[in-house]
Every structure is written in C-alpha cells, then in structure tokens.
Design a protein around this motif. Structure first.
Motif, PDB file in Angstrom:
ATOM      1  N   ALA A   1      33.953 -45.812 -59.155  1.00 10.80           N
ATOM      2  CA  ALA A   1      33.127 -45.134 -58.143  1.00 10.80           C
ATOM      3  C   ALA A   1      33.569 -45.541 -56.745  1.00 10.80           C
ATOM      4  O   ALA A   1      33.653 -44.714 -55.840  1.00 10.80           O
ATOM      5  N   GLU A   2      33.859 -46.851 -56.543  1.00 13.73           N
ATOM      6  CA  GLU A   2      34.332 -47.321 -55.239  1.00 13.73           C
ATOM      7  C   GLU A   2      35.667 -46.678 -54.895  1.00 13.73           C
ATOM      8  O   GLU A   2      35.906 -46.268 -53.761  1.00 13.73           O
TER       9      GLU A   2
ATOM     10  N   SER B   1      35.107 -42.934 -53.940  1.00  9.54           N
ATOM     11  CA  SER B   1      34.494 -42.762 -52.620  1.00  9.54           C
ATOM     12  C   SER B   1      35.437 -43.179 -51.492  1.00  9.54           C
ATOM     13  O   SER B   1      35.361 -42.645 -50.411  1.00  9.54           O
ATOM     14  N   SER B   2      36.339 -44.110 -51.747  1.00  7.76           N
ATOM     15  CA  SER B   2      37.262 -44.539 -50.698  1.00  7.76           C
ATOM     16  C   SER B   2      38.395 -43.532 -50.490  1.00  7.76           C
ATOM     17  O   SER B   2      39.043 -43.539 -49.453  1.00  7.76           O
TER      18      SER B   2
ATOM     19  N   GLN C   1      37.886 -40.212 -50.605  1.00  7.72           N
ATOM     20  CA  GLN C   1      37.326 -38.918 -50.173  1.00  7.72           C
ATOM     21  C   GLN C   1      37.281 -38.810 -48.687  1.00  7.72           C
ATOM     22  O   GLN C   1      37.270 -39.643 -47.920  1.00  7.72           O
TER      23      GLN C   1
END
Length: 84
Positions: A77-78, A81-82, A84
């Motif tokens: 998930a990290e 999101s990094s 995007q």
C-alpha cells in the motif's frame, strides 16, 4: 537508553568480529527475534536494528524469518501510494 551486557572475550574471538561489529549484529539478531515472536512491530524492530523498516523487512530473509502478511500488505500500500 544504553544497556550493557558482558560478553566473554572467547565468544568475541569465535565470531571473528570486533566489538562494534558484534554489538551491531546482536542488536539486529535481537530485533529479528523480537519481531518473530511478535513482541515488536517491524517499525520498532527496525529502529532497534538501526535500519529503515523496508531494509529490516528485506533483511529478514537472511534469518529465515518472513514478514507477516499484514506487513507485506502495508508495504504494498505504501509503495502504491508513493508511485501515484
């Protein structure tokens, strides 16, 4: 906080490491074991080992300890999101 433990010189010689290297290895080994026993989160274990959480999780394989599924999901998930 600093904690001192006595190590027999013969043990240090047997490891073929200097005191500083051996101390670092002990910290990492303690962090890995405490993580494996679920007594520390990966973040706190990484802090004890003196490395980033990602580096700690990657290095677990060396000790035949594998990240918990939840840890892998959080990292994915990290990572998403990094990027995007």
């Amino acid at each position: 906080m600093q904690i001192s433990i006595e190590i027999p010189e013969s043990v240090l010689v047997a490891t073929n490491a200097d005191a500083t290297t051996f101390a670092g290895e002990l910290r990492t080994l303690a962090a890995v074991k405490l993580y494996e026993m679920a007594r520390l989160s990966s973040g706190k274990a990484a802090e004890l080992a003196g490395m980033s959480r990602v580096e700690f999780l990657i290095n677990l394989e060396k000790y035949q300890v594998f990240p918990l599924t939840q840890e892998l999901q959080e990292l994915e998930a990290e990572n998403v999101s990094s990027h995007q």
